[in-house]
Design an enzyme around this catalytic site. Sequence first.
Site, PDB file in Angstrom:
ATOM      1  N   LYS A  90     -20.104   0.594  11.894  1.00  0.00           N
ATOM      2  CA  LYS A  90     -19.432  -0.615  11.384  1.00  0.00           C
ATOM      3  C   LYS A  90     -18.007  -0.731  11.916  1.00  0.00           C
ATOM      4  O   LYS A  90     -17.544  -1.814  12.232  1.00  0.00           O
ATOM      5  CB  LYS A  90     -19.378  -0.570   9.850  1.00  0.00           C
ATOM      6  CG  LYS A  90     -20.741  -0.706   9.213  1.00  0.00           C
ATOM      7  CD  LYS A  90     -20.664  -0.562   7.705  1.00  0.00           C
ATOM      8  CE  LYS A  90     -20.531   0.854   7.216  1.00  0.00           C
ATOM      9  NZ  LYS A  90     -21.699   1.707   7.346  1.00  0.00           N
ATOM     10  N   GLN A 130     -20.821   2.791   3.698  1.00  0.00           N
ATOM     11  CA  GLN A 130     -22.155   3.376   3.482  1.00  0.00           C
ATOM     12  C   GLN A 130     -23.238   2.373   3.930  1.00  0.00           C
ATOM     13  O   GLN A 130     -22.976   1.581   4.809  1.00  0.00           O
ATOM     14  CB  GLN A 130     -22.345   3.790   2.017  1.00  0.00           C
ATOM     15  CG  GLN A 130     -21.509   4.993   1.596  1.00  0.00           C
ATOM     16  CD  GLN A 130     -20.072   4.651   1.277  1.00  0.00           C
ATOM     17  OE1 GLN A 130     -19.811   3.732   0.535  1.00  0.00           O
ATOM     18  NE2 GLN A 130     -19.153   5.380   1.824  1.00  0.00           N
ATOM     19  N   ASP A 136     -23.259   5.031   8.556  1.00  0.00           N
ATOM     20  CA  ASP A 136     -23.033   5.578   9.901  1.00  0.00           C
ATOM     21  C   ASP A 136     -23.644   4.712  10.997  1.00  0.00           C
ATOM     22  O   ASP A 136     -24.035   5.214  12.048  1.00  0.00           O
ATOM     23  CB  ASP A 136     -23.580   7.012  10.027  1.00  0.00           C
ATOM     24  CG  ASP A 136     -23.070   7.913   8.920  1.00  0.00           C
ATOM     25  OD1 ASP A 136     -21.876   7.802   8.599  1.00  0.00           O
ATOM     26  OD2 ASP A 136     -23.853   8.709   8.378  1.00  0.00           O
ATOM     27  N   ALA A 160     -16.412   7.250   3.172  1.00  0.00           N
ATOM     28  CA  ALA A 160     -16.683   6.551   4.434  1.00  0.00           C
ATOM     29  C   ALA A 160     -15.889   7.201   5.564  1.00  0.00           C
ATOM     30  O   ALA A 160     -14.844   7.813   5.331  1.00  0.00           O
ATOM     31  CB  ALA A 160     -16.281   5.088   4.305  1.00  0.00           C
ATOM     32  N   GLY A 161     -16.384   7.076   6.772  1.00  0.00           N
ATOM     33  CA  GLY A 161     -15.640   7.559   7.932  1.00  0.00           C
ATOM     34  C   GLY A 161     -15.943   6.612   9.078  1.00  0.00           C
ATOM     35  O   GLY A 161     -16.943   6.757   9.749  1.00  0.00           O
ATOM     36  N   HIS A 162     -15.110   5.577   9.217  1.00  0.00           N
ATOM     37  CA  HIS A 162     -15.363   4.579  10.252  1.00  0.00           C
ATOM     38  C   HIS A 162     -14.582   4.956  11.513  1.00  0.00           C
ATOM     39  O   HIS A 162     -13.357   4.900  11.549  1.00  0.00           O
ATOM     40  CB  HIS A 162     -14.987   3.186   9.746  1.00  0.00           C
ATOM     41  CG  HIS A 162     -15.869   2.729   8.612  1.00  0.00           C
ATOM     42  ND1 HIS A 162     -15.666   1.571   7.919  1.00  0.00           N
ATOM     43  CD2 HIS A 162     -16.969   3.303   8.070  1.00  0.00           C
ATOM     44  CE1 HIS A 162     -16.609   1.446   6.990  1.00  0.00           C
ATOM     45  NE2 HIS A 162     -17.408   2.494   7.071  1.00  0.00           N
TER      46      HIS A 162
HETATM   47  P1  IMP Z   1     -20.933  10.375  -2.236  1.00  0.00           P
HETATM   48  O1  IMP Z   1     -20.745   8.956  -1.837  1.00  0.00           O
HETATM   49  O2  IMP Z   1     -19.891  11.301  -1.689  1.00  0.00           O
HETATM   50  O3  IMP Z   1     -21.126  10.531  -3.718  1.00  0.00           O
HETATM   51  O4  IMP Z   1     -22.316  10.909  -1.582  1.00  0.00           O
HETATM   52  C1  IMP Z   1     -23.590  10.407  -1.986  1.00  0.00           C
HETATM   53  C2  IMP Z   1     -24.553  10.355  -0.801  1.00  0.00           C
HETATM   54  O5  IMP Z   1     -24.150   9.328   0.089  1.00  0.00           O
HETATM   55  C3  IMP Z   1     -24.612  11.633   0.021  1.00  0.00           C
HETATM   56  O6  IMP Z   1     -25.942  11.792   0.506  1.00  0.00           O
HETATM   57  C4  IMP Z   1     -23.677  11.359   1.178  1.00  0.00           C
HETATM   58  O7  IMP Z   1     -24.008  12.107   2.318  1.00  0.00           O
HETATM   59  C5  IMP Z   1     -23.943   9.877   1.390  1.00  0.00           C
HETATM   60  N1  IMP Z   1     -22.793   9.168   1.971  1.00  0.00           N
HETATM   61  C6  IMP Z   1     -21.653   8.806   1.349  1.00  0.00           C
HETATM   62  N2  IMP Z   1     -20.851   8.137   2.175  1.00  0.00           N
HETATM   63  C7  IMP Z   1     -21.482   8.046   3.336  1.00  0.00           C
HETATM   64  C8  IMP Z   1     -21.155   7.417   4.592  1.00  0.00           C
HETATM   65  O8  IMP Z   1     -20.110   6.794   4.771  1.00  0.00           O
HETATM   66  N3  IMP Z   1     -22.090   7.539   5.570  1.00  0.00           N
HETATM   67  C9  IMP Z   1     -23.274   8.180   5.377  1.00  0.00           C
HETATM   68  N4  IMP Z   1     -23.625   8.762   4.238  1.00  0.00           N
HETATM   69  C10 IMP Z   1     -22.743   8.698   3.220  1.00  0.00           C
END
Ligand code: IMP
Length: 424
Positions: A19, A225, A16, A42-44
């Site tokens: 990027k 991430q 977050d 991800a959420g860009h």
């Molecule tokens: P997962 O990737 O959905 O398995 O989540 C694992 C951990 O990574 C959790 O704490 C999520 O909140 C965190 N996470 C996964 N993707 C992102 C992202 O793009 N930004 C911030 N945190 C993320």
Amino acid sequence: MNKGKVDALLGIVFGDEGKGKVVDVFTPGYDVVARFAGGPNAGHTIIFEGKKFVLRSIPSGIFDEGKINIIGNGCVIAPDLFMAEAMELETAGYSIKDRLHISKRAHLILPTHRVLDRAYEAAKGKAKVGTTGKGIGPTYSEKASRTGLRVGDILEGFTAKYQALKARHEQILKDLNYTDYDITAEEEAWLKGIEYMRQFPLTDTEVELNEVLKAGKNVLAEGAQGTLLDIDHGTYPFVSSSNTVSGGVCTGLGVAPNTIGEIFGIFKAYSTRVGSGPFPVELFDETGDKLREIGHEYGAVTGRNRRCGWLDMVALKYAIMVNGVTQLIMMKADVLDTFPTIRVCVAYEKDGVTLNHMPYNTEGWNAVYKDFPGWQTDLTKMTSPAEFPAELNDYIKFIEQETGVPVTIVSVGPDRAQTINMEK
Ligand code: IMP
């Protein structure tokens, strides 16, 4: 940017960092933009021509009509979510079908992977990771246990392979006593997504990328991430399931280490984290609330409140080390505009012991802070570093001295124009 090289743009904290915006600013200088890890977790967020887009699996270089974008072999992809994301771009008038190439080696996230994600989290009780629920962990687990389904399988005996894997998942869910789910609607959308994906070039992207490099063109590898969510170097087990660090660029795209050029490390002027896990700089007071409110720190994928705190120099130095960061990009400096004092965590402390490097487990460690006077000036209209207040320059200088890496870009707002090149 370097000709014939892959430059990497990486979130170096908990994700977050912003990027998407930086990739969008950088894209004109590159021939290809490629994602090498992660998936729809991800959420860009990108604001383009006044419209907001949240990209999950598609690289942020997609808005530049002349550029090839690649979803690399290190990624995981959910066909239904991919279709929704891609169709939003098509509806907005972007032609993407011929210039968005997907690796045959990327793994597919099945609807049952998402159910498994929920089931595993439920089984963990209090120790849950707080995943995004997108099936990321179960999909990467199956990649490692060699039972996964890949994009290339869409072209070879797909239905039988899908049914077999789905049946395996259903058996696991039964064994876990997790039977209260219904994927009928999801599965229908997912299968439509599979058909839709056939319209894109499903290719050997590693070969394509190496040919691009051989021709002297350049590639921007867009991270997802952040370093502290890396499966090896993050705050395990509260991490994601892929290698988000610079080493992941090589494995996730099929490019050799000697093709890597610059490594841009993105961080915010303060810290945030979504989901569970240790976070020594977390603020539970009104300062934390103020950072969240001014910085709009709510998850782009899940809408959850992000946990907020001051900049963590211990974590930053660790991330710079494992990634080999060559340039730093500081985002959201403007969020600190109204704070009279700005704090930076310079060490961790526990039971009278002080550490200034990352310990194996950061749980239970408290932040030791150094205070800086705030600039209390509106940065958002500034267009050059010459306009920066002395307090901001001191803050940047401190970061550079501590890390030994130059801060070459400072972002002072969400707009492209609010991206200030430090001209070093
Ligand atoms: P997962 O990737 O959905 O398995 O989540 C694992 C951990 O990574 C959790 O704490 C999520 O909140 C965190 N996470 C996964 N993707 C992102 C992202 O793009 N930004 C911030 N945190 C993320």
